[in-house]
Design an enzyme around this catalytic site. Sequence first.
Site, PDB file in Angstrom:
ATOM      1  N   ASP A  96       0.890  -1.167   0.000  1.00 45.65           N
ATOM      2  CA  ASP A  96       0.000   0.000   0.000  1.00 45.65           C
ATOM      3  C   ASP A  96       0.926   1.214   0.000  1.00 45.65           C
ATOM      4  O   ASP A  96       1.656   1.449   0.977  1.00 45.65           O
ATOM      5  CB  ASP A  96      -0.915   0.001   1.232  1.00 45.65           C
ATOM      6  CG  ASP A  96      -1.897   1.166   1.181  1.00 45.65           C
ATOM      7  OD1 ASP A  96      -1.610   2.168   0.487  1.00 45.65           O
ATOM      8  OD2 ASP A  96      -2.941   1.076   1.833  1.00 45.65           O
ATOM      9  N   LYS A 186       6.286   8.931 -29.979  1.00 34.91           N
ATOM     10  CA  LYS A 186       5.630   8.466 -31.213  1.00 34.91           C
ATOM     11  C   LYS A 186       6.601   8.544 -32.385  1.00 34.91           C
ATOM     12  O   LYS A 186       7.312   9.543 -32.532  1.00 34.91           O
ATOM     13  CB  LYS A 186       4.406   9.354 -31.517  1.00 34.91           C
ATOM     14  CG  LYS A 186       3.202   9.040 -30.633  1.00 34.91           C
ATOM     15  CD  LYS A 186       2.038   9.922 -31.028  1.00 34.91           C
ATOM     16  CE  LYS A 186       0.836   9.658 -30.153  1.00 34.91           C
ATOM     17  NZ  LYS A 186       0.080   8.471 -30.510  1.00 34.91           N
ATOM     18  N   GLU A 220     -10.181  13.106 -31.114  1.00 33.94           N
ATOM     19  CA  GLU A 220     -10.621  11.745 -30.782  1.00 33.94           C
ATOM     20  C   GLU A 220     -12.082  11.617 -31.153  1.00 33.94           C
ATOM     21  O   GLU A 220     -12.849  12.565 -30.960  1.00 33.94           O
ATOM     22  CB  GLU A 220     -10.460  11.488 -29.289  1.00 33.94           C
ATOM     23  CG  GLU A 220      -9.020  11.493 -28.822  1.00 33.94           C
ATOM     24  CD  GLU A 220      -8.929  11.402 -27.308  1.00 33.94           C
ATOM     25  OE1 GLU A 220      -9.418  10.422 -26.739  1.00 33.94           O
ATOM     26  OE2 GLU A 220      -8.400  12.348 -26.714  1.00 33.94           O
ATOM     27  N   ASP A 239      -5.596  17.829 -19.933  1.00 37.12           N
ATOM     28  CA  ASP A 239      -5.324  16.462 -20.386  1.00 37.12           C
ATOM     29  C   ASP A 239      -4.474  16.436 -21.652  1.00 37.12           C
ATOM     30  O   ASP A 239      -3.653  15.535 -21.825  1.00 37.12           O
ATOM     31  CB  ASP A 239      -6.674  15.753 -20.632  1.00 37.12           C
ATOM     32  CG  ASP A 239      -6.514  14.254 -20.775  1.00 37.12           C
ATOM     33  OD1 ASP A 239      -5.686  13.680 -20.048  1.00 37.12           O
ATOM     34  OD2 ASP A 239      -7.214  13.653 -21.608  1.00 37.12           O
ATOM     35  N   HIS A 244       0.758  17.354 -24.320  1.00 38.07           N
ATOM     36  CA  HIS A 244       1.028  16.821 -25.668  1.00 38.07           C
ATOM     37  C   HIS A 244       1.050  17.924 -26.738  1.00 38.07           C
ATOM     38  O   HIS A 244       1.966  17.981 -27.552  1.00 38.07           O
ATOM     39  CB  HIS A 244      -0.026  15.785 -26.056  1.00 38.07           C
ATOM     40  CG  HIS A 244      -0.215  14.711 -25.029  1.00 38.07           C
ATOM     41  ND1 HIS A 244       0.842  14.096 -24.413  1.00 38.07           N
ATOM     42  CD2 HIS A 244      -1.333  14.154 -24.510  1.00 38.07           C
ATOM     43  CE1 HIS A 244       0.376  13.184 -23.566  1.00 38.07           C
ATOM     44  NE2 HIS A 244      -0.937  13.211 -23.595  1.00 38.07           N
ATOM     45  N   LYS A 344     -12.778  15.562 -27.636  1.00 41.70           N
ATOM     46  CA  LYS A 344     -13.368  14.216 -27.665  1.00 41.70           C
ATOM     47  C   LYS A 344     -14.651  14.273 -28.472  1.00 41.70           C
ATOM     48  O   LYS A 344     -15.247  15.329 -28.637  1.00 41.70           O
ATOM     49  CB  LYS A 344     -13.662  13.760 -26.240  1.00 41.70           C
ATOM     50  CG  LYS A 344     -12.386  13.489 -25.450  1.00 41.70           C
ATOM     51  CD  LYS A 344     -12.646  12.658 -24.247  1.00 41.70           C
ATOM     52  CE  LYS A 344     -11.362  12.310 -23.525  1.00 41.70           C
ATOM     53  NZ  LYS A 344     -10.596  11.248 -24.167  1.00 41.70           N
TER      54      LYS A 344
END
Length: 501
Positions: A96, A186, A220, A239, A244, A344
Amino acid sequence: MQSTTDIVKPAGFDLILFGGTGDLAWRKLMPALFQAFRHGTLPEGGRIIGVARDALSDEQYRSLIESRFRDVDGSKQPSPTEFSRFAAMLHYVRMDLSKPEDYQALAQSLAQREAATVVMYVATAPALFTTVVEQLAAAGLNTPRTRIVLEKPLGHDLPSNRAINAAVGRAFAERQIFRIDHYLGKPAVQNLFALRFGNALFEPLWRRETIANIQITIAEDLGVEKRGQFYDSTGALRDMVQNHALQLLCAIAMEPPINSHADAIRDEKLKVLRSLKAWTPETLAQHVVRGQYSAGNRSGKSVPGYLQEAGVPAGSGTETYVALRTEIENWRWAGVPFYIRTGKRLAAREAHIVVNFRPAPHPIFKAPIGAANKLVINLQPRDGLELHLLAEGQAQRVAAPSGSNITQTLAPVQLDLDFDKRFGSERVGAYERLLLDVIDGRLNLFVRSDEQEEAWQWVQPILEHWQAGQMPPRPYAAGTWGPSAASAMIARDGHCWSEEA
Ligand code: NAP
């Protein structure tokens, strides 16, 4: 007495995967480690030690991983023989991470042998990052042979990012800290560096005199899926943009580094981040578009809006889309708009950078309105380069206005380089490359603390603007390219998004 030939030098590596039963471990890290093993690039004599709170034996952990590998793409699945060889490297330690005493158990497990390199990969809840680094140090596990890998997100704003980096910096030297931005791993991003700094062709063109604008799109088509609760505390800006998209912007806009060493590259990226135009109340209002998807459709099927997704609180004001316009204030780029957008539930799953060149200064041919050269760097789903040119396809004669010399019509054509076709689709994936780089101690593709802080510093005014309730997200229907305000924003500059051209 022990002779010098008897002294056993540390060899191999121990990779401790905190969060060894989590989504990232199953979907990305274990498959990437297996691919490296299959390609023969994972150094021999290594141990991969998963850590989580479940009570599992090594054998049970291996069986769990084997069962998860059945979800992996066909050609990437191990045969039973391959898996049993790979599984010999796999171990499990129950811990833990919030309990200091549990770190002693890990210390004992690692003391069973002395590995040349110890990698601590922190793939667990971000709320545990500080505790983990502090407890590793308290247990004496921050030796010079240790490298620590931190997953995103490193903080949710500038102050929290500084606090985490300060805590990590007290336990580890910067050369031991590997902050992952998997976009940097990438192959398309490697090729962007190769294109820019391995070829002289584009360098004279890579500037304000020839480039009209640059667009970075990370789209996306999926929604938040099962991660509604996590996503709602994050949003598209944190995010995707802070990390990125800004790393892609750095790769496209940085000056050539003096060599390929990590700090030479990171110094140049830092300069780009420091040159980003500071936000003002006017630019925050006009150059940022915030959106949230409403119900729509994907591939002909109805899909729910963000507010109907599981785990998303009623009335949430979290954005699932951001488009913004910025400039880089230096001699190379002054006045060139850089547009970033991500979201998204957009019309397609694709990521690309489009470099739009200025049109010919004095047209002597007839060409479609606005037609000009462009270079497209595709990151996904295909990985490649397209160079869009204007050519005379059919030697078509058109009725020329009287007195005009224009007799030919040009049409857009493209040179298309598909790296998967050219080099094979079995190329090294992002996580595979990054994991090998950590084990080998190469920092080139990892983000330095000052770079990361600078990126947070730049997005912080946007976060504050939104927190003050200044910009509730605009709805956009799932399956579209986002709010119409994003098209209006770019149209004010006389440009349009690539799919609108
Ligand atoms: P996840 O599925 O929730 O997994 C969390 C892991 O941490 C589990 O193995 C969990 O095991 C373990 N864990 C949680 N609390 C623990 C504790 N107190 N002690 C020991 N282990 C504990 O999360 P994830 O999606 O894999 O994400 C992990 C990290 O990667 C996060 O920082 C996330 O932001 C980042 N990340 C994830 C993705 C992705 O695609 N999933 C992409 C980019 C970045 P037990 O609960 O069984 O102990």
